[in-house]
Design an enzyme around this catalytic site. Structure first.
Site, PDB file in Angstrom:
ATOM      1  N   HIS A  71       8.903 -24.085   9.013  1.00  0.00           N
ATOM      2  CA  HIS A  71       7.790 -24.672   9.773  1.00  0.00           C
ATOM      3  C   HIS A  71       6.414 -24.435   9.147  1.00  0.00           C
ATOM      4  O   HIS A  71       5.528 -25.272   9.294  1.00  0.00           O
ATOM      5  CB  HIS A  71       7.755 -24.100  11.196  1.00  0.00           C
ATOM      6  CG  HIS A  71       8.891 -24.558  12.058  1.00  0.00           C
ATOM      7  ND1 HIS A  71       8.972 -24.283  13.409  1.00  0.00           N
ATOM      8  CD2 HIS A  71      10.013 -25.273  11.763  1.00  0.00           C
ATOM      9  CE1 HIS A  71      10.079 -24.809  13.905  1.00  0.00           C
ATOM     10  NE2 HIS A  71      10.734 -25.403  12.929  1.00  0.00           N
ATOM     11  N   CYS A  95       2.854  -3.436   4.178  1.00  0.00           N
ATOM     12  CA  CYS A  95       2.030  -2.286   4.539  1.00  0.00           C
ATOM     13  C   CYS A  95       2.680  -1.699   5.790  1.00  0.00           C
ATOM     14  O   CYS A  95       3.786  -2.110   6.151  1.00  0.00           O
ATOM     15  CB  CYS A  95       0.552  -2.641   4.717  1.00  0.00           C
ATOM     16  SG  CYS A  95       0.144  -3.712   6.106  1.00  0.00           S
ATOM     17  N   HIS A 136       5.315 -30.654  10.509  1.00  0.00           N
ATOM     18  CA  HIS A 136       4.869 -29.320  10.077  1.00  0.00           C
ATOM     19  C   HIS A 136       3.877 -29.414   8.922  1.00  0.00           C
ATOM     20  O   HIS A 136       2.967 -28.595   8.821  1.00  0.00           O
ATOM     21  CB  HIS A 136       6.072 -28.459   9.704  1.00  0.00           C
ATOM     22  CG  HIS A 136       7.017 -28.269  10.849  1.00  0.00           C
ATOM     23  ND1 HIS A 136       6.663 -27.616  12.009  1.00  0.00           N
ATOM     24  CD2 HIS A 136       8.300 -28.693  11.025  1.00  0.00           C
ATOM     25  CE1 HIS A 136       7.676 -27.620  12.840  1.00  0.00           C
ATOM     26  NE2 HIS A 136       8.680 -28.275  12.275  1.00  0.00           N
ATOM     27  N   THR A 145       2.162  -1.779   9.178  1.00  0.00           N
ATOM     28  CA  THR A 145       2.451  -2.753  10.239  1.00  0.00           C
ATOM     29  C   THR A 145       2.600  -4.174   9.708  1.00  0.00           C
ATOM     30  O   THR A 145       3.031  -5.064  10.447  1.00  0.00           O
ATOM     31  CB  THR A 145       1.309  -2.804  11.266  1.00  0.00           C
ATOM     32  OG1 THR A 145       0.130  -3.293  10.602  1.00  0.00           O
ATOM     33  CG2 THR A 145       1.038  -1.441  11.889  1.00  0.00           C
ATOM     34  N   ASP A 203       0.863  -1.185   0.000  1.00  0.00           N
ATOM     35  CA  ASP A 203       0.000   0.000   0.000  1.00  0.00           C
ATOM     36  C   ASP A 203       0.903   1.238   0.000  1.00  0.00           C
ATOM     37  O   ASP A 203       2.118   1.149  -0.245  1.00  0.00           O
ATOM     38  CB  ASP A 203      -1.014  -0.038   1.156  1.00  0.00           C
ATOM     39  CG  ASP A 203      -0.380   0.178   2.519  1.00  0.00           C
ATOM     40  OD1 ASP A 203       0.864   0.307   2.616  1.00  0.00           O
ATOM     41  OD2 ASP A 203      -1.128   0.218   3.518  1.00  0.00           O
TER      42      ASP A 203
HETATM   43  C1  RB5 Z   1      -1.870   2.776   6.552  1.00  0.00           C
HETATM   44  O1  RB5 Z   1      -1.883   3.963   7.284  1.00  0.00           O
HETATM   45  C2  RB5 Z   1      -1.809   1.579   7.475  1.00  0.00           C
HETATM   46  O2  RB5 Z   1      -2.983   1.437   8.172  1.00  0.00           O
HETATM   47  C3  RB5 Z   1      -1.506   0.330   6.675  1.00  0.00           C
HETATM   48  O3  RB5 Z   1      -0.315   0.505   5.978  1.00  0.00           O
HETATM   49  C4  RB5 Z   1      -1.323  -0.943   7.477  1.00  0.00           C
HETATM   50  O4  RB5 Z   1      -0.447  -0.767   8.543  1.00  0.00           O
HETATM   51  C5  RB5 Z   1      -2.537  -1.630   7.873  1.00  0.00           C
HETATM   52  O5  RB5 Z   1      -2.541  -2.706   8.478  1.00  0.00           O
END
Ligand code: RB5
Length: 143
Positions: free
Chosen positions: A98, A65, A133, A67, A8
């Site tokens: 695994h 993304c 596994h 996180t 993203d």
């Molecule tokens: C974008 O701001 C953020 O929410 C996205 O990149 C991600 O971390 C979502 O899980």
């Protein structure tokens, strides 16, 4: 290897840098992500990548993304996807050994790019151990 990559707006820079690195190592990269930092919705790129892995259009996938969690959640809705969220090379190894993860997910806002390279190399170089596994991953899909 043919590898699909998606991101993203939080992962644009790392996507381009990792794609370039992997291409210099001889991999073919298919870009499913956004190429701008304009805010967008990660499921819009996660689902096409997941379908491409499930349909064997690409052998493996990599997703970024902020996180890593949104991508992992969307990707893992697909029955044929085992997306592993990684923040260290050790976990990169283990999700292949695994879990036979067919998509590597990384949190672009929380790890340095050097760690992205170390994780990716570790995951690509490892092999699945099978055995107990395999029994476990066979139990993952909802019936
Ligand atoms: C974008 O701001 C953020 O929410 C996205 O990149 C991600 O971390 C979502 O899980």
């Amino acid at each position: 290897m043919k590898i699909g990559i998606c991101n993203d707006h939080a992962g644009v820079d790392y996507k381009f840098r990792l794609a370039e690195y992997l291409e210099t190592k001889g991999h073919e990269i298919v870009n499913f992500g956004t190429d701008t930092t304009d805010s967008m919705d990660y499921p819009d790129v996660a689902h096409p990548l997941a379908s491409a892995v499930e349909n064997n259009e690409v052998e493996l996938g990599i997703a970024f993304c902020g996180t890593g969690n949104g991508m992992a959640m969307a990707l893992n809705k697909h029955q044929g996807i085992r997306a592993g969220l990684c923040w260290s090379p050790e976990i990169g190894k283990l999700i292949k050994q695994h879990n036979n993860a067919n998509v590597l997910v990384m949190p672009a806002r929380f790890i340095p790019f050097e760690t992205v390279l170390e994780i990716t190399d570790a995951w690509l170089e490892e092999t699945f151990e099978g055995g107990r596994h395999q029994t476990r991953i066979d139990k993952i899909p909802c019936r």
